[in-house]
Design an enzyme around this catalytic site. Structure first.
Site, PDB file in Angstrom:
ATOM      1  N   GLY A 168       0.787  -1.225   0.000  1.00  0.00           N
ATOM      2  CA  GLY A 168       0.000   0.000   0.000  1.00  0.00           C
ATOM      3  C   GLY A 168       0.816   1.271   0.000  1.00  0.00           C
ATOM      4  O   GLY A 168       0.256   2.365  -0.080  1.00  0.00           O
ATOM      5  N   ALA A 196       3.835  -6.395  -9.181  1.00  0.00           N
ATOM      6  CA  ALA A 196       2.884  -5.334  -8.876  1.00  0.00           C
ATOM      7  C   ALA A 196       1.471  -5.776  -9.228  1.00  0.00           C
ATOM      8  O   ALA A 196       1.233  -6.345 -10.293  1.00  0.00           O
ATOM      9  CB  ALA A 196       3.247  -4.075  -9.651  1.00  0.00           C
ATOM     10  N   ILE A 197       0.540  -5.516  -8.322  1.00  0.00           N
ATOM     11  CA  ILE A 197      -0.879  -5.752  -8.591  1.00  0.00           C
ATOM     12  C   ILE A 197      -1.545  -4.407  -8.866  1.00  0.00           C
ATOM     13  O   ILE A 197      -2.081  -4.166  -9.937  1.00  0.00           O
ATOM     14  CB  ILE A 197      -1.543  -6.476  -7.405  1.00  0.00           C
ATOM     15  N   THR A 198      -1.478  -3.515  -7.892  1.00  0.00           N
ATOM     16  CA  THR A 198      -1.997  -2.156  -8.099  1.00  0.00           C
ATOM     17  C   THR A 198      -0.895  -1.115  -7.948  1.00  0.00           C
ATOM     18  O   THR A 198      -1.142   0.068  -8.155  1.00  0.00           O
ATOM     19  CB  THR A 198      -3.118  -1.849  -7.086  1.00  0.00           C
ATOM     20  N   ASP A 256     -10.405  -5.698  -0.825  1.00  0.00           N
ATOM     21  CA  ASP A 256      -9.390  -6.591  -0.262  1.00  0.00           C
ATOM     22  C   ASP A 256      -9.908  -7.066   1.095  1.00  0.00           C
ATOM     23  O   ASP A 256      -9.490  -6.572   2.138  1.00  0.00           O
ATOM     24  CB  ASP A 256      -8.066  -5.846  -0.113  1.00  0.00           C
ATOM     25  N   SER A 264      -4.285 -15.009   2.475  1.00  0.00           N
ATOM     26  CA  SER A 264      -3.379 -14.866   1.339  1.00  0.00           C
ATOM     27  C   SER A 264      -1.926 -14.873   1.800  1.00  0.00           C
ATOM     28  O   SER A 264      -1.083 -15.596   1.254  1.00  0.00           O
ATOM     29  CB  SER A 264      -3.691 -13.571   0.587  1.00  0.00           C
TER      30      SER A 264
END
Length: 503
Positions: A168, A196-198, A256, A264
């Site tokens: 984050g 990287a996801i976001t 999330d 996870s």
């Protein structure tokens, strides 16, 4: 049952099964039916669609993923038949109604998810139900164990350490310092990370600037045996496959759920054989976790879940109100991490402080430093070049070569963004910085990103450079500049905020 000739479709729709509309009308099937596609004993479940123009009569269109799973090629004959409804659908509805699931029900959901028996819509319903209704710790434990068991489980001898950040915060390249510090002290730390996801750069994206990250389990064990550590991409391994499936539906939903966040992280650590773990929880404005109270609650849940899984876990609540260090983007972050390893006195204080603090906790957990003295030992290993030497050992063992920070290339196109006024930097938007770096091309363009010239609290004058945007594409750079002018991610304010007159 229908017998149809395969036509390979160059599309990325994993559940799609496409047949001609006339074939559909003359069969016992309907649009959106769940079907089994079978070839030489191999089966894949898909959702039936039809077309009058894309597929000829007697053909079946299959996307690349299904083609690979079945082992078919263009022109092969496959059969389709009705698929049974998943056994887990009533359990998903049960959670949607806010009820507690039994262990066996959770196992069934995860099993059918991994086996491809659930569609993305059904998985989305499950993920959304967790976001709305949550899970208690019994449910989370069951989900974590099953997520780990459905993939590969790695076994080691002795204590295996790891550190994981819930993310984050841009520029969170701490792992490139923590892993070699801990490994240089003699502790084993096989670090698996995501792309990287976001964000503008996952740890795997940053390390990939320097070396291979797509190692097999056998290669990981070899590297750890030689060096005590590694930094690899978890996606190249079959660890907790249900996690990647849920992430793919979380991303477009923009959610999330906490039960999935806990599962996870812990499922992949359980699968990787980790038994000593440090969780980093960045906290503050613009981070996933906004307050110390919220972070403490999450930390307690991580520790409770870890105890059930027999993983010794500690949590560190760290400052996440602005980017870590000054570099955001794969190559820029690799360059900054290398600089810190070469001469930490020349690197950003926030990066060094966070890294030696986290490494210090792990050194204390491993018994190589007395309680309260881990940070000092971590700084000593960094200052004496032990961490740098160990980092280079790991990079070479993974297939790369020794390199210095000044050899790392960044985007050939760049643009400086200037302060419009005199004043002080009062806020840096994590989300804004990330969006601009991604618009410039990160993480796919590894040389793209942002370098911050200022941090919160710095005094600036009108015209000073606040940050520089880098890209290997002139067009992407122009687009990033436009976005920067809209988002204005670095807020500069004067000491006089407002004047109130008598009239």
């Amino acid at each position: 049952m229908l017998f149809l000739k395969v036509r390979v479709l160059d599309i990325d729709l994993e559940n799609l099964v496409l047949i001609n509309s006339e074939d559909l009308k003359s069969s016992q099937y309907f649009p959106q039916d769940r079907v089994v596609v079978e070839f030489k004993g191999k089966e894949v479940i898909g959702i039936l669609h039809s077309s009058t123009t894309l597929i000829n009569r007697g053909e079946i269109g299959l996307p690349q993923k299904v083609v690979k799973e079945l082992g078919v090629k263009e022109g092969d004959i496959v059969t389709i038949k009705h698929a049974e409804k998943p056994k887990s659908l009533p359990y998903i509805r049960k959670k949607m109604d806010g009820n507690k699931l039994k262990k066996e029900e959770i196992f069934e959901i995860i099993d059918e998810m991994v086996d491809g028996k659930l569609t993305n819509i059904e998985i989305s319903a499950f993920v959304t139900s967790l976001y709305i209704n949550g899970m208690d710790m019994d449910e989370i434990e069951a989900m974590t164990i099953r997520m780990a068991e459905t993939g590969e489980m790695v076994n080691w001898e002795g204590h295996i350490f790891d550190v994981h950040s819930i993310g984050g915060v841009p520029g969170n390249k701490y792992a490139l310092l923590v892993v070699p510090i801990v490994a240089s002290a003699g502790l084993k730390i096989p670090k698996t990370s995501s792309r990287a996801i976001t964000s503008a750069a996952g740890t795997a994206d940053v390390v990939e600037v320097l070396t291979r990250v797509d190692l097999t389990i056998e290669e990981i064990k070899r590297v750890v045996k030689e060096t005590n550590g590694c930094m690899v991409w978890g996606g190249a391994l079959d660890l907790a496959p249900a996690d990647d499936i849920t992430i793919n539906v979380e991303r477009p939903l923009g959610i999330d759920p906490e039960p999935l966040l806990l599962s996870s992280v812990m499922a992949k650590k359980l699968a990787m054989g980790v038994n000593k773990l440090l969780i980093d929880i960045p906290t503050g404005y613009g981070a996933k976790v906004k307050s110390i109270k919220e972070a403490s609650s999450l930390a307690r849940k991580f520790i409770e879940l870890s105890d059930r899984l027999r993983i010794v876990t500690e949590c560190a609540i760290t400052y996440g109100g602005q980017p870590i260090g000054r570099a955001i983007g794969p190559a820029l972050e690799a360059k900054e991490a290398l600089l810190a390893l070469e001469d930490y006195t020349q690197a950003p204080t926030s990066l060094v402080e966070k890294s030696i603090s986290l490494a210090g906790i792990l050194l204390e957990m491993g018994g190589v430093a007395p309680t309260g003295e881990g940070k000092e030992l971590a700084e000593d290993l960094l200052a004496r070049g032990k961490a740098h030497d160990k980092f280079m050992e790991i990079i070479v063992a993974q297939g790369g070569k020794e390199v210095s920070s000044d050899e790392i290339e960044v985007g050939k196109y760049k643009a400086d963004i200037h302060s419009p006024i005199d004043g002080y930097v009062t806020r840096i938007s994590n989300a804004g910085i990330t969006k601009i770096a991604k618009e410039a091309g990160a993480p796919n363009d590894k040389k793209a990103g942002i370098y911050l010239n200022v941090k919160v609290g710095n005094k600036v004058e009108k015209g000073d450079v606040l940050y520089t945007i880098y890209s290997d594409s002139e067009e992407r750079l122009k687009s990033a500049i436009k976005l920067a002018r809209i988002l204005y991610p670095i807020k500069v304010e004067g000491m006089l905020l407002q004047k109130i007159s008598r009239f």
